[in-house]
Design an enzyme around this catalytic site. Structure first.
Site, short mmCIF file in Angstrom:
data_model
loop_
_atom_site.label_atom_id
_atom_site.label_comp_id
_atom_site.label_asym_id
_atom_site.label_seq_id
_atom_site.Cartn_x
_atom_site.Cartn_y
_atom_site.Cartn_z
N ASP A 40 -12.35 -6.09 7.52
CA ASP A 40 -13.58 -5.71 8.20
C ASP A 40 -13.79 -4.21 8.09
OD1 ASP A 40 -12.45 -4.54 11.07
OD2 ASP A 40 -11.24 -6.19 10.28
N GLU B 254 -1.50 -14.61 7.68
CA GLU B 254 -1.24 -13.53 6.75
C GLU B 254 0.04 -13.77 5.96
OE1 GLU B 254 -3.09 -9.79 9.34
OE2 GLU B 254 -1.05 -10.48 9.74
#
Length: 262
Positions: free
Chosen positions: A220, A33
């Site tokens: 998600d 990230e």
């Protein structure tokens, strides 16, 4: 950022809120990230870290225009070699970063799950309005509120208007999956997003009175059809790129401004 809906800016000294922002610390859980942002701004890893000796924490630093930018990650678990995710590592690096780096503002950036029923889509980047926990169940009066731990993100109406980001409540727990009890609390707390760090970062920032904002990119759909872990891994690379693009816009917006301008 202050608990129970109180505006953090009301608790800040006027000289602080009107002082130009000079130091920004990104707290990011996973190297995957963080690296797009590190590469974008040409940040260098600090070998002699002020955060402490002999720790796995990773610190990157550089200068962009008028801003000193730091990115701090918990690093790898020594035994397993994987990212140290979750609330405990996030709390520790947030505390150490505030003590050592004296940031004007913290940005907790990372990926998250989103609820499509609340308007989240894969790749959306949200500004969290406030944060709560969903796995600290203490069914005793007042302790139940402590467990939820509601805290407001620092108010950034001009940033929101400029970037036109979606806004939603972020709910934090130490599991990637979602038990029935977690789901009940997430729904009760009216959360749009679900992560594993945000409310812990908020707790520490509140203790030490440092403004914090949350940039969360949806990998998600928690209420979707695919298994969470599978969808997370499938979308991680693309979504971290979207996170970097938004974080870059945030940095460029912050540059040259005071906290009160956000």
């Amino acid at each position: 950022m202050a608990p129970h809906g109180e505006d953090e800016s009301s608790n800040m000294d006027k000289s602080e809120i009107h002082r130009p922002i000079s130091t920004v610390v990104f707290v990011i859980a996973m190297q995957a990230e963080a690296l797009p942002l590190v590469n974008k701004f040409g940040l260098s890893e600090t070998t002699d870290s002020p955060l402490g000796k002999g720790l796995p924490w990773v610190l990157y630093h550089g200068v962009h225009k008028d801003l000193g930018i730091y990115v701090v990650c918990p690093g790898r678990d020594a035994a397993l070699g994987i990212d140290s995710v979750g609330t405990v590592p996030a709390s520790l690096i947030t505390f150490a970063s505030i003590q050592a780096l004296k940031p004007d503002i913290i940005i907790n950036a990372g990926t998250c799950g989103g609820f499509k029923v609340k308007g989240a889509n894969i790749g959306d980047v949200f500004l969290a309005s406030d944060v709560v926990f969903h796995d600290r169940r203490i069914p005793i009066p007042m302790f139940d509120l402590y467990g939820v731990g509601l805290r407001q993100a620092f108010s950034t109406p001009n940033l929101h208007k400029e970037l036109n980001l979606k806004i939603g409540r972020l709910s934090t727990g130490d599991s990637l999956d979602m038990s029935t009890q977690d789901e009940t609390l997430i729904i009760a707390n009216d959360a749009t997003l679900k992560d594993m760090e945000g409310a812990a970062v908020a707790y520490v920032a509140d203790l030490l009175k440092v403004p914090v904002v949350f940039l969360k990119a949806v990998t998600d759909l928690v209420d979707g059809d695919k298994p969470t872990a599978e969808e997370f891994l499938q979308n991680l690379a693309v979504v971290t790129s979207a996170l970097e693009e938004t974080a870059t816009k945030v940095i460029n917006f912050i540059n040259g401004k005071n906290l009160s301008d956000l």
